[in-house]
Design a protein around this motif. Structure first.
Motif, short mmCIF file in Angstrom:
data_model
loop_
_atom_site.label_atom_id
_atom_site.label_comp_id
_atom_site.label_asym_id
_atom_site.label_seq_id
_atom_site.Cartn_x
_atom_site.Cartn_y
_atom_site.Cartn_z
N GLN A 172 0.83 -1.20 0.00
CA GLN A 172 0.00 0.00 0.00
C GLN A 172 0.87 1.25 0.00
N GLY A 173 1.99 1.19 0.70
CA GLY A 173 2.92 2.31 0.68
C GLY A 173 3.46 2.58 -0.72
N LYS A 174 3.74 1.51 -1.46
CA LYS A 174 4.21 1.67 -2.84
C LYS A 174 3.14 2.31 -3.71
N ARG A 175 1.88 1.86 -3.54
CA ARG A 175 0.80 2.41 -4.35
C ARG A 175 0.56 3.88 -4.04
N GLU A 176 0.65 4.22 -2.74
CA GLU A 176 0.36 5.60 -2.33
C GLU A 176 1.63 6.46 -2.31
N GLN A 177 2.77 5.84 -2.63
CA GLN A 177 4.07 6.54 -2.62
C GLN A 177 4.31 7.21 -1.27
N ARG A 178 4.19 6.40 -0.22
CA ARG A 178 4.39 6.89 1.15
C ARG A 178 5.36 5.97 1.87
N ASP A 179 6.13 6.55 2.78
CA ASP A 179 7.02 5.75 3.60
C ASP A 179 6.65 5.83 5.08
N ASP A 180 5.44 6.37 5.38
CA ASP A 180 5.06 6.54 6.78
C ASP A 180 3.91 5.62 7.18
N LEU A 181 3.56 4.63 6.35
CA LEU A 181 2.51 3.70 6.72
C LEU A 181 3.00 2.74 7.80
N THR A 182 2.17 2.55 8.81
CA THR A 182 2.48 1.61 9.89
C THR A 182 1.64 0.35 9.73
N ALA A 183 2.29 -0.80 9.72
CA ALA A 183 1.56 -2.06 9.59
C ALA A 183 0.61 -2.24 10.77
N LEU A 184 -0.48 -2.93 10.54
CA LEU A 184 -1.44 -3.20 11.60
C LEU A 184 -0.83 -4.15 12.62
N PRO A 185 -0.89 -3.81 13.91
CA PRO A 185 -0.36 -4.74 14.93
C PRO A 185 -1.24 -5.97 15.04
N TYR A 186 -0.63 -7.12 15.27
CA TYR A 186 -1.35 -8.39 15.20
C TYR A 186 -0.80 -9.34 16.24
N GLY A 187 -1.68 -10.15 16.82
CA GLY A 187 -1.21 -11.13 17.80
C GLY A 187 -2.34 -11.94 18.38
N SER A 216 -3.11 -24.92 17.90
CA SER A 216 -3.31 -23.83 18.86
C SER A 216 -4.79 -23.66 19.17
N CYS A 217 -5.10 -23.40 20.42
CA CYS A 217 -6.48 -23.19 20.86
C CYS A 217 -6.82 -21.71 20.97
N PHE A 218 -5.95 -20.84 20.47
CA PHE A 218 -6.08 -19.42 20.80
C PHE A 218 -6.16 -18.54 19.55
N PRO A 219 -7.29 -17.84 19.37
CA PRO A 219 -7.49 -17.00 18.18
C PRO A 219 -6.51 -15.82 18.15
N THR A 220 -6.29 -15.33 16.93
CA THR A 220 -5.47 -14.15 16.73
C THR A 220 -6.35 -13.00 16.25
N THR A 221 -5.82 -11.79 16.35
CA THR A 221 -6.63 -10.63 15.99
C THR A 221 -5.75 -9.42 15.70
N ILE A 222 -6.33 -8.39 15.09
CA ILE A 222 -5.66 -7.10 14.95
C ILE A 222 -5.67 -6.44 16.32
N GLY A 273 8.68 -2.86 9.42
CA GLY A 273 9.60 -3.86 9.95
C GLY A 273 9.24 -4.41 11.31
N TYR A 274 8.62 -3.60 12.15
CA TYR A 274 8.33 -4.07 13.51
C TYR A 274 7.39 -5.27 13.49
N SER A 275 6.54 -5.34 12.46
CA SER A 275 5.55 -6.41 12.39
C SER A 275 6.18 -7.73 11.95
N TRP A 276 6.89 -7.73 10.82
CA TRP A 276 7.46 -9.00 10.35
C TRP A 276 8.54 -9.51 11.30
N LEU A 277 9.28 -8.58 11.95
CA LEU A 277 10.31 -9.01 12.89
C LEU A 277 9.67 -9.65 14.13
N ASN A 278 8.53 -9.11 14.56
CA ASN A 278 7.81 -9.68 15.70
C ASN A 278 7.39 -11.12 15.39
N GLY A 279 6.81 -11.33 14.20
CA GLY A 279 6.39 -12.68 13.82
C GLY A 279 7.57 -13.64 13.72
#
Length: 540
Positions: free
Chosen positions: A74-89, A310-316, A331-337
């Motif tokens: 989405q950052g490439k499409r919008e030509q932005r470098d300030d998009l933050t990935a959705l936190p997930y867990g 796993s018995c435990f759902p994930t979510t945004i 980067g914080y998102s893929w590194l976390n995973g």
């Protein structure tokens, strides 16, 4: 928002702080899974490290990889470098709900029916897989009808029900534990409150500082002591654990889907609505992501978790604006995973579980409970505050029922040799004005009944008595077939009683309440018509 001239990067310096913050959040959930599965459910180490955690790892790797990729594209499409990935867990509330409201009752019932502790643990794990799968299917289906659901269910009804679970099964238990071990619990709690409510900066993420401080206090005060045998067990858990498909376990306990439908359905809906709200939060911060694929990814991640052990759902996760303000991007998102995946797939989490006791991170979980309860009041209309309180009550009653039964068991009751005797226990408790059977009635279908009662109260406040009647009629129908309130005693527990007419007394009561609401709607309409006629007569 940046001018449309930049391009996204896979990692920037701000991702470091974001990574540690998200890592601590998820790590606490995994430590809770290990601690509660061992301490509450009595699961053996092989079941946790070879089955559950590989499923957790795969769901976290896939979800974080997808949301990182989505932000980058989405950052490439919008030509932005300030998009933050959705936190997930891992979903915190589902974690507690499925352990205490599904897996623990299934285990106790299995033991009551003559299963060995190992067999009962296996059955409880399989039940957790089914609950997780049901939640994932609801989340996946909700990708196409989620917005319509939000318009039907009042916000107070949804959030107050969630808050009831957060207040009891999350916050109160850890509050007790904090003050039972004040030398370890209170100072990290102060750090969390200062960091997240007071905006105080400690140089490192507040959650990480609180956990490190808790670890130091746990070991220096003697709450945690060196145990060579436990350390050897943690070392023995190291290895390579490849996720496997556990379709057989899902099939064997498929009946759980119906038996605990009143837990699974609302939890799936909560995950769905919570994700929608978090997408709105991201959009308000300037990062607008497409709704349907994000919700679908949520559901797929949870379904993968269930099929793989796993018995435990994930979510945004909540808090996207916070990660954005921190400077986290993709980067914080893929590194976390990646890091969590390695910890779970190699058994390394066993070392952390030993070195980092639950007490070290309980301040974060207590804070999560506080935030969830506070949010149920702050983001709903002020006039609906009474409905939020009503929605809290069934959760409190369900928790009280669990505490009562655990107290009975601690006194030596609830065993095949000393079974529960309701004809003795109920009158004895009534002597102290405790109508425990009311708590047991609210315990069954607690999440669904809380939603219905809160929804009725919302429409009463709004003087929309016709809709209040509709919600009451739904409660009558669910009571009649036993999905809410209906319960029966067993030698070791109180369990749901399903069947035609199983909850007749509650169904009839809700039906009478429906008639009362319809009468109120008729009286209101009549008074409005009379007022209009009087106004017309007074006009020249």
């Amino acid at each position: 928002m940046q001018p449309l001239t930049a391009s996204p990067k896979w990692f920037v310096p701000g991702d470091i702080d974001g990574f540690f913050g998200l890592l601590v959040d998820n790590l606490i959930q995994i430590l809770l899974i290990v601690g509660l599965c061992q301490g509450v459910l009595g699961f053996p180490a092989e079941l946790i490290f070879a089955r559950i955690l590989p499923g957790v790892a795969l769901s976290l790797i896939l979800g974080n990889a997808y949301y990182s990729w989505l932000a980058y594209q989405q950052g490439k499409r919008e030509q932005r470098d300030d998009l933050t990935a959705l936190p997930y867990g891992i979903n915190t509330v589902s974690l507690f709900a499925y352990i205490f409201l599904v897996m623990l009752p299934v285990k106790l019932l299995a033991i009551n029916q003559g299963s060995s502790p190992a067999q009962a643990a296996e059955t409880a794990w399989q039940a957790g897989l089914v609950a997780c799968l049901g939640s994932g299917l609801i989340e996946l289906g909700g990708a196409w009808f989620g917005e319509r659901l939000r318009r039907v269910a009042p916000r107070a009804a949804m959030l107050s029900t969630l808050a009831g679970i957060a207040l009891t099964f999350i916050a109160i238990g850890f509050l007790f534990r904090t003050f039972a071990n004040p030398m370890v619990g209170i100072l990290p709690l102060g750090v969390i409150l200062l960091s997240y409510f007071g905006g105080v900066k400690f140089g490192i993420p507040g959650g990480l500082f609180a956990v490190l401080l808790g670890v130091l206090l746990s070991w220096t005060t003697g709450l945690t002591i060196w145990d060579g045998q436990q350390w050897s067990a943690a070392i023995d858990s190291l290895g390579v654990y490849v996720p496997k498909l556990w379709i057989g376990g899902l099939w064997e306990q498929r009946g759980v889907l119906l038996q605990y439908f009143t837990i699974i359905l609302p939890m799936g809906l909560f995950n769905l609505v919570g994700s929608l709200q978090n997408l709105e939060s991201a959009a308000a911060a300037g990062d607008r992501y497409p709704t349907t694929p994000c919700l679908a990814a949520n559901g797929i991640g949870t379904i993968v978790a269930a099929f793989c052990g796993s018995c435990f759902p994930t979510t945004i996760y909540i808090g996207h604006p916070g990660w954005k303000e921190m400077g986290a991007r993709v980067g914080y998102s893929w590194l976390n995973g990646l890091v969590l995946g390695v910890l779970c797939l190699t058994g390394s989490i066993s070392i952390l579980t030993y070195l980092v006791p639950i007490d070290a991170g309980m301040a974060i979980v207590l804070w999560i409970g506080i935030v969830i309860v506070a949010q149920s009041f702050t983001v709903t209309p002020l006039r609906h505050a009474p409905a939020v309180v009503v929605g809290l009550l069934p959760g409190i009653a369900g928790w009280a029922a669990l505490i009562a039964k655990n107290s009975f068991r601690a006194a030596g009751l609830g065993t095949p040799e000393q079974p529960f005797q309701p004809d003795v226990l109920v009158p004895a408790l009534r002597l102290s004005d405790i109508y425990i059977e009311g708590a047991f009635a609210l315990e069954q279908g607690v999440i669904l009944s809380a939603m219905l009662l809160s929804g009725m109260t919302v429409y009463i406040i709004d003087r929309d008595f016709g809709k209040a009647a509709l919600w009451s009629l739904i409660a009558a129908l669910l009571s009649w077939i036993g999905l809410i309130h209906s319960f029966q005693w067993t030698p070791t527990d109180t369990v749901v009683k399903l069947g035609w007419g199983a909850g007749a007394q509650w169904a009839v009561s809700y039906l009478l309440l429906t008639l009362l609401f319809l009468y109120a709607a008729w009286r209101t309409r009549l008074q409005k018509n009379n007022t209009l006629e009087a106004d017309l007569e007074q006009r020249p």
